[in-house]
Scaffold this active site. Structure first.
Site, PDB file in Angstrom:
ATOM      1  N   ASP A 287      -2.889 -18.022   2.640  1.00 28.23           N
ATOM      2  CA  ASP A 287      -4.053 -18.716   2.066  1.00 28.23           C
ATOM      3  C   ASP A 287      -4.581 -19.777   3.031  1.00 28.23           C
ATOM      4  O   ASP A 287      -5.782 -19.870   3.282  1.00 28.23           O
ATOM      5  CB  ASP A 287      -3.744 -19.316   0.675  1.00 28.23           C
ATOM      6  CG  ASP A 287      -2.329 -19.844   0.558  1.00 28.23           C
ATOM      7  OD1 ASP A 287      -1.597 -19.841   1.568  1.00 28.23           O
ATOM      8  OD2 ASP A 287      -1.949 -20.289  -0.544  1.00 28.23           O
TER       9      ASP A 287
ATOM     10  N   ASP B 190      -5.212  -6.275   6.067  1.00 24.56           N
ATOM     11  CA  ASP B 190      -6.442  -5.597   5.666  1.00 24.56           C
ATOM     12  C   ASP B 190      -7.534  -6.631   5.404  1.00 24.56           C
ATOM     13  O   ASP B 190      -8.657  -6.546   5.927  1.00 24.56           O
ATOM     14  CB  ASP B 190      -6.134  -4.782   4.392  1.00 24.56           C
ATOM     15  CG  ASP B 190      -7.271  -3.864   3.999  1.00 24.56           C
ATOM     16  OD1 ASP B 190      -8.218  -3.701   4.794  1.00 24.56           O
ATOM     17  OD2 ASP B 190      -7.222  -3.311   2.888  1.00 24.56           O
TER      18      ASP B 190
ATOM     19  N   TYR C  77       0.800  -1.227   0.000  1.00 24.18           N
ATOM     20  CA  TYR C  77       0.000   0.000   0.000  1.00 24.18           C
ATOM     21  C   TYR C  77       0.830   1.273   0.000  1.00 24.18           C
ATOM     22  O   TYR C  77       0.364   2.328   0.391  1.00 24.18           O
ATOM     23  CB  TYR C  77      -0.942   0.012   1.217  1.00 24.18           C
ATOM     24  CG  TYR C  77      -2.088  -0.986   1.117  1.00 24.18           C
ATOM     25  CD1 TYR C  77      -2.231  -1.808   0.010  1.00 24.18           C
ATOM     26  CD2 TYR C  77      -3.019  -1.091   2.135  1.00 24.18           C
ATOM     27  CE1 TYR C  77      -3.271  -2.725  -0.064  1.00 24.18           C
ATOM     28  CE2 TYR C  77      -4.068  -1.995   2.064  1.00 24.18           C
ATOM     29  CZ  TYR C  77      -4.186  -2.808   0.958  1.00 24.18           C
ATOM     30  OH  TYR C  77      -5.223  -3.706   0.880  1.00 24.18           O
TER      31      TYR C  77
END
Ligand code: ATP
Ligand code: MG
Length: 335
Positions: free
Chosen positions: A207, A231, A125
């Site tokens: 995952d 996030d 980000y």
């Protein structure tokens, strides 16, 4: 002794949930003095800017802010006021607890009690991505991971475990594929973990973490991870335990800390007095922990749980017919 905090009432349902929250804090006798500061649409209308200098000065001086949701209008020079605040004060740790609450429409009404600690300043980000080709048909994203950034967030997570008596920290990564960025994060995390021998540290690929969270969330205690994974995971966790109306978050740096509800300004129900104040109240509980009043924080959380258990004045999102203020008063009567 009283402590002064900056209070930002915000936009949409912001003022309503803030009134409710301050009412409960007053009944709790938290010994707080409120210094109001404007941000968001309200500030734009009153002062001609979304994030006035006076607001930044107030937060810098008081070091602690309780903030309602803010609306960032399109085309006002900000992509997000919340992000601007995080950058300005280098609020590197985004701390989001997810706990099962009774009588919520959630998949896990019991058994979940975890905290996601998300790195808030680097990772994927740092920019908005570059377009590689003239025609815009190829795009590239740069990620930045540093030793300093990784070390301080992992240290924050382990210190939090120590302070709160939690037993396990799960480092979430994708070092098998993202060998440099996620690899560096994992390497630094192992070094930091070695300095906390009494706290169990395990590593999990992102995952698999998502699957494990959905199937057996009770195995998690504290999760620490980089910006993008954090996030996504923290929203997943909010969803496990009943959604937006119950999800608080803290943004913590060395100079300041801002406590908030995770949800937005909910313009669809603004002004109707039916917003659920719990997310901001739980943010206020995190704030009380942060300023050295853990016993009051615990009383506040217990009062929220007792009110949910009694189904007393619950707001419509929880299936009740209460209002923001009647719900807050029901909670206040139990603190
Ligand atoms: P923003 O642009 O400020 O993020 P939004 O339109 O995305 O606003 P959110 O606030 O993110 O809206 O909320 C999404 C949905 O959840 C809306 O339908 C909203 O009414 C509901 N919601 C959010 N917060 C609450 C709350 N505290 N109590 C009840 N419902 C809520
Ligand atoms: Mg939103």
């Amino acid at each position: 002794m009283t402590q002064t905090i900056t209070v930002i009432r915000g936009d949409g349902i912001g003022p309503e949930i803030m009134d409710a929250t301050l009412h409960v804090l007053d009944v709790l006798k938290a010994g707080l003095t409120y210094e109001e500061a404007d941000a968001g649409m309200v500030a734009l209308e009153k002062h001609g800017e979304l994030l006035p200098q006076a607001t930044l000065d107030s937060i810098r001086k008081n070091r602690v802010a309780l903030k309602s949701p803010l609306t960032t209008p399109v085309g006002e020079g900000f992509s997000s006021i919340n992000v601007a605040l995080r950058r300005h004060f280098d609020l590197y740790a985004n701390v989001r607890p997810a706990k099962s609450f009774p009588n919520t429409k959630s998949r896990f009404p019991s058994g979940v009690d975890l905290i996601t600690v998300r790195e808030n300043t680097e990772g994927a980000y740092i920019g908005e991505g570059q377009s590689l080709s003239e025609d815009g048909e190829t795009a590239l994203l740069t990620q930045k991971v540093t030793r300093k950034g990784s070390e301080r967030i992992v240290r924050y997570a382990f210190d939090l475990a120590r302070k709160t008596g939690r037993k396990k920290v799960t480092v979430v990564h994708k070092a098998n594929i993202l060998k440099t960025t996620s690899g560096l994060f994992l390497k630094v995390a192992r070094e930091v973990a070695a300095q906390y021998p009494e706290i169990e540290c395990n590593e999990m690929i992102v995952d698999n973490t998502c699957m494990q969270l959905v199937m057996r969330p009770e195995q998690f205690d504290i999760i620490v991870t980089t910006n993008l994974f954090g996030d996504i995971i923290s929203d997943l966790c909010a969803g496990l335990v009943g959604g937006l109306g119950l999800a608080p978050g803290a943004n913590i740096g060395t100079e300041a800390a801002i406590f908030e509800a995770v949800h937005g300004s909910a313009p669809d129900i603004a002004g109707k007095g039916v917003a659920n104040p719990c997310a901001l109240l739980l943010g206020a509980a995190q704030m009380l922990d942060h300023i050295g009043q853990p016993e009051k924080a615990e009383r506040l959380r217990a009062a929220i749980i007792a009110t949910l258990e009694a189904k007393d004045s619950l707001t419509p999102d929880l299936g009740g017919t209460g209002t923001t203020m009647s719900f807050a008063k029901a909670i206040a009567s139990r603190v």
